[in-house]
Write a protein that holds these residues in place. Sequence first.
Motif, PDB file in Angstrom:
ATOM      1  N   VAL A  89       0.897  -1.143  -0.088  1.00 21.43           N
ATOM      2  CA  VAL A  89       0.028   0.082  -0.143  1.00 21.43           C
ATOM      3  C   VAL A  89       0.894   1.282   0.062  1.00 21.43           C
ATOM      4  O   VAL A  89       1.790   1.149   0.742  1.00 21.43           O
ATOM      5  N   GLU A  90       0.466   2.080  -0.741  1.00 21.48           N
ATOM      6  CA  GLU A  90       1.364   3.598  -0.902  1.00 21.48           C
ATOM      7  C   GLU A  90       0.262   4.559  -0.605  1.00 21.48           C
ATOM      8  O   GLU A  90      -0.590   4.830  -1.573  1.00 21.48           O
ATOM      9  N   THR A  91       0.423   5.406   0.311  1.00 21.26           N
ATOM     10  CA  THR A  91      -0.313   6.481   0.383  1.00 21.26           C
ATOM     11  C   THR A  91       0.373   7.924   0.071  1.00 21.26           C
ATOM     12  O   THR A  91       1.406   7.981   0.923  1.00 21.26           O
ATOM     13  N   ARG A  92       0.100   8.596  -0.559  1.00 22.31           N
ATOM     14  CA  ARG A  92       1.084   9.946  -0.965  1.00 22.31           C
ATOM     15  C   ARG A  92       0.152  11.120  -0.924  1.00 22.31           C
ATOM     16  O   ARG A  92      -1.012  11.139  -1.554  1.00 22.31           O
ATOM     17  N   TRP A  93       0.515  12.291  -0.355  1.00 24.68           N
ATOM     18  CA  TRP A  93       0.260  13.423   0.092  1.00 24.68           C
ATOM     19  C   TRP A  93       0.896  14.422  -0.800  1.00 24.68           C
ATOM     20  O   TRP A  93       1.952  14.671  -0.153  1.00 24.68           O
ATOM     21  N   VAL A  94       0.312  15.201  -1.695  1.00 24.53           N
ATOM     22  CA  VAL A  94       1.184  16.298  -2.414  1.00 24.53           C
ATOM     23  C   VAL A  94       0.302  17.583  -1.908  1.00 24.53           C
ATOM     24  O   VAL A  94      -0.730  17.847  -2.162  1.00 24.53           O
ATOM     25  N   LEU A  95       1.252  18.419  -1.390  1.00 25.46           N
ATOM     26  CA  LEU A  95       0.646  20.036  -1.113  1.00 25.46           C
ATOM     27  C   LEU A  95       0.918  20.900  -1.960  1.00 25.46           C
ATOM     28  O   LEU A  95       2.399  20.810  -2.166  1.00 25.46           O
ATOM     29  N   THR A  96       0.249  21.560  -2.550  1.00 19.83           N
ATOM     30  CA  THR A  96       0.625  22.800  -3.536  1.00 19.83           C
ATOM     31  C   THR A  96       0.051  24.073  -3.177  1.00 19.83           C
ATOM     32  O   THR A  96      -1.204  24.246  -2.812  1.00 19.83           O
ATOM     33  N   PRO A  97       0.711  25.342  -3.010  1.00 19.45           N
ATOM     34  CA  PRO A  97       0.297  26.457  -2.495  1.00 19.45           C
ATOM     35  C   PRO A  97      -0.765  26.919  -3.667  1.00 19.45           C
ATOM     36  O   PRO A  97      -0.397  26.845  -4.809  1.00 19.45           O
ATOM     37  N   GLU A  98      -1.954  27.289  -3.280  1.00 25.36           N
ATOM     38  CA  GLU A  98      -2.889  27.824  -4.113  1.00 25.36           C
ATOM     39  C   GLU A  98      -3.574  29.268  -3.743  1.00 25.36           C
ATOM     40  O   GLU A  98      -3.072  29.565  -2.596  1.00 25.36           O
ATOM     41  N   MET A  99      -4.010  30.107  -4.597  1.00 32.31           N
ATOM     42  CA  MET A  99      -4.427  31.277  -4.162  1.00 32.31           C
ATOM     43  C   MET A  99      -5.122  31.362  -2.977  1.00 32.31           C
ATOM     44  O   MET A  99      -6.181  30.520  -2.753  1.00 32.31           O
ATOM     45  N   ASP A 100      -4.487  31.733  -1.768  1.00 32.52           N
ATOM     46  CA  ASP A 100      -5.171  31.789  -0.623  1.00 32.52           C
ATOM     47  C   ASP A 100      -5.484  30.572   0.084  1.00 32.52           C
ATOM     48  O   ASP A 100      -6.419  30.474   0.785  1.00 32.52           O
ATOM     49  N   GLY A 101      -4.785  29.496  -0.134  1.00 39.41           N
ATOM     50  CA  GLY A 101      -4.996  28.463   0.473  1.00 39.41           C
ATOM     51  C   GLY A 101      -3.887  27.318  -0.111  1.00 39.41           C
ATOM     52  O   GLY A 101      -2.855  27.458  -0.418  1.00 39.41           O
ATOM     53  N   THR A 102      -4.284  26.071   0.065  1.00 43.77           N
ATOM     54  CA  THR A 102      -3.649  24.640  -0.329  1.00 43.77           C
ATOM     55  C   THR A 102      -4.205  23.656  -0.920  1.00 43.77           C
ATOM     56  O   THR A 102      -5.563  23.446  -0.733  1.00 43.77           O
ATOM     57  N   ASP A 103      -3.888  23.360  -1.995  1.00 43.58           N
ATOM     58  CA  ASP A 103      -4.398  22.126  -2.849  1.00 43.58           C
ATOM     59  C   ASP A 103      -3.705  20.892  -2.215  1.00 43.58           C
ATOM     60  O   ASP A 103      -2.619  20.929  -2.283  1.00 43.58           O
TER      61      ASP A 103
END
Length: 159
Positions: A89-103
């Motif tokens: 099992v692999e769980t991956r979380w990718v965080l990207t800055p978005e306008m006034d928040g986070t994707d």
Amino acid sequence: MITVSRRSYIEATSPEEVFAALADPTRIGTLMPRFQKVELLNYNEEARTARMVTHMAMGGIFGTIRCEGDLTWVEPSEIVFKVETPVPVETRWVLTPEMDGTDLFATMSLDLAPMLGPMVAFVPNQLVSDILGGELESALKTVRENSSQQRLESRAIAA
């Protein structure tokens, strides 16, 4: 291999704040509904790794299974939890800055073949995908709530 992905936008929260909510190995058990228990075996902040054991409720004849795996991270943009046995099992979380928040983009991949062998051909992939999708949706909701709570606490301390 079955892979599902889900995405969430977390308003007014930086990737660093979301990362803080996700990266604590002792809190990972609160994210995924099937995690019954989490044990931290080894934690190396410098190497950005943690060795962990999760006890996951699988239901049916499988009951709860013990999965030992590695948590790795690249601050503040990515967190990966990877297990090889008894089920890869692999769980991956990718965080990207978005306008006034986070994707926040989450992906979970599961390979039932090592555990089920030839019986894997009888597993309804859509049903498993739906279950994994529900796990990710629940985890994303928890992350949003944790991030909002952390943001409120940070603002209260600053005031």
